[in-house]
Design an enzyme around this catalytic site. Structure first.
Site, PDB file in Angstrom:
ATOM      1  N   GLU A  92      19.646  57.347 -45.905  1.00  0.00           N
ATOM      2  CA  GLU A  92      19.620  57.226 -44.450  1.00  0.00           C
ATOM      3  C   GLU A  92      18.393  56.447 -44.024  1.00  0.00           C
ATOM      4  O   GLU A  92      17.464  56.228 -44.821  1.00  0.00           O
ATOM      5  CB  GLU A  92      19.602  58.612 -43.795  1.00  0.00           C
ATOM      6  CG  GLU A  92      18.364  59.415 -44.126  1.00  0.00           C
ATOM      7  CD  GLU A  92      18.437  60.851 -43.642  1.00  0.00           C
ATOM      8  OE1 GLU A  92      17.755  61.152 -42.644  1.00  0.00           O
ATOM      9  OE2 GLU A  92      19.168  61.655 -44.252  1.00  0.00           O
ATOM     10  N   GLU A  93      18.382  56.031 -42.785  1.00  0.00           N
ATOM     11  CA  GLU A  93      17.232  55.337 -42.214  1.00  0.00           C
ATOM     12  C   GLU A  93      16.007  56.251 -42.221  1.00  0.00           C
ATOM     13  O   GLU A  93      16.122  57.454 -41.985  1.00  0.00           O
ATOM     14  CB  GLU A  93      17.578  54.940 -40.772  1.00  0.00           C
ATOM     15  CG  GLU A  93      16.445  54.385 -39.962  1.00  0.00           C
ATOM     16  CD  GLU A  93      16.789  54.216 -38.497  1.00  0.00           C
ATOM     17  OE1 GLU A  93      15.913  53.752 -37.751  1.00  0.00           O
ATOM     18  OE2 GLU A  93      17.928  54.559 -38.101  1.00  0.00           O
ATOM     19  N   ASP A 142      20.162  72.952 -35.940  1.00  0.00           N
ATOM     20  CA  ASP A 142      19.100  72.191 -36.615  1.00  0.00           C
ATOM     21  C   ASP A 142      18.820  70.854 -35.942  1.00  0.00           C
ATOM     22  O   ASP A 142      18.755  69.824 -36.606  1.00  0.00           O
ATOM     23  CB  ASP A 142      19.489  71.943 -38.074  1.00  0.00           C
ATOM     24  CG  ASP A 142      18.625  72.751 -39.017  1.00  0.00           C
ATOM     25  OD1 ASP A 142      17.843  73.570 -38.532  1.00  0.00           O
ATOM     26  OD2 ASP A 142      18.746  72.564 -40.230  1.00  0.00           O
ATOM     27  N   ASP A 152      19.301  65.478 -40.367  1.00  0.00           N
ATOM     28  CA  ASP A 152      19.309  66.791 -41.038  1.00  0.00           C
ATOM     29  C   ASP A 152      19.895  67.886 -40.150  1.00  0.00           C
ATOM     30  O   ASP A 152      19.447  69.035 -40.185  1.00  0.00           O
ATOM     31  CB  ASP A 152      17.891  67.205 -41.463  1.00  0.00           C
ATOM     32  CG  ASP A 152      17.436  66.453 -42.702  1.00  0.00           C
ATOM     33  OD1 ASP A 152      18.301  65.912 -43.409  1.00  0.00           O
ATOM     34  OD2 ASP A 152      16.223  66.393 -42.959  1.00  0.00           O
ATOM     35  N   CYS A 187      22.149  70.017 -18.252  1.00  0.00           N
ATOM     36  CA  CYS A 187      23.379  70.825 -18.306  1.00  0.00           C
ATOM     37  C   CYS A 187      24.089  70.767 -16.948  1.00  0.00           C
ATOM     38  O   CYS A 187      25.315  70.632 -16.872  1.00  0.00           O
ATOM     39  CB  CYS A 187      23.060  72.277 -18.653  1.00  0.00           C
ATOM     40  SG  CYS A 187      22.349  72.547 -20.293  1.00  0.00           S
TER      41      CYS A 187
END
Length: 231
Positions: A92-93, A142, A152, A187
């Site tokens: 990944e970057e 996460d 992640d 929200c």
């Protein structure tokens, strides 16, 4: 995966992550390789599924006046290194800057940066949006990264999964999120329903009746009411 190319420009810094399966208690080489593949593939599947939801979220949020920049979950890719003992990995970057955890896996901690920063609030809103979009069947967990770029991430689903997909986090995270989430201005911009209202239970009402219940009926009604309150 289609739509994710180009992967990297020449000279672009990236991160290689190796998922070693030895910890899963097998030493047979074929089993280790197979487990290594499943671990790496699951990481790709989970993060790119979350990325798919983030794209839909961005399409809904960005046109709103005053919403501004939307968090992006970066793609990760499965690679095969046939000459290596642990052949499958993800790439990944590389995110340059201060890495911040806006939420942690067990859902019990409300991070100050999550609560007060723009990125943290928008991550929180994204979680709420996904939860409502899937009718409570899926939650992205996460939330962490550098600024508005995240990686992640994890996904929690109900025990039966969501539309054939099962996450890599416990379903208890969904209950914890419902209990801890506090709506913010983003929200409200998206018109998301408050989760706190859903937690409140209606008190049972006793209607008037011309016939007075006998003592046995009263006991049954009372025990039923207690059970509802405990639930």
């Amino acid at each position: 995966m289609r739509g994710l190319l180009p992967v990297f420009e020449p000279g672009h810094a990236c991160v290689l992550k190796v998922h070693n399966a030895v910890a899963y208690g097998t030493r047979n080489n074929d089993e280790l390789v197979q487990r290594n593949y499943k671990l790496a593939a699951q990481e790709c599947y989970v993060q790119n599924t979350a990325r798919h939801y983030a794209k839909i979220y961005a399409a809904e949020a960005q046109p709103l006046e005053g919403f501004g920049e939307v968090p992006e979950i970066i793609p990760i890719f499965l690679i095969h290194r046939p000459e290596n003992n642990i052949p499958y990995a993800t790439v990944e970057e590389e995110l340059i800057g201060e890495f911040v955890k806006y939420s942690i896996r067990d859902g019990k901690e409300i991070n100050f940066l999550r609560r007060e920063s723009e990125a943290g609030q928008k991550c929180c809103t994204f979680q709420h949006w996904v939860y409502q979009k899937t009718s409570g069947g899926l939650l992205v967990t996460d939330m962490q990264g550098v600024g508005m770029k995240l990686t992640d991430v994890g996904i929690a689903t109900l025990a039966k999964g969501y539309k054939g997909f099962k996450g890599n986090c416990s379903m208890t995270f969904i209950d914890q999120f419902k209990a801890l989430h506090q709506c913010n201005k983003y929200c409200k911009m998206l018109g998301l329903k408050s989760l706190q209202n859903n937690q409140k239970q209606r008190k049972p009402s006793i209607g008037k009746s011309k016939i007075q219940p006998n003592s046995t009926t009263v006991k049954k009604m009372a025990s039923g009411t207690l059970a509802e309150r405990k639930t």
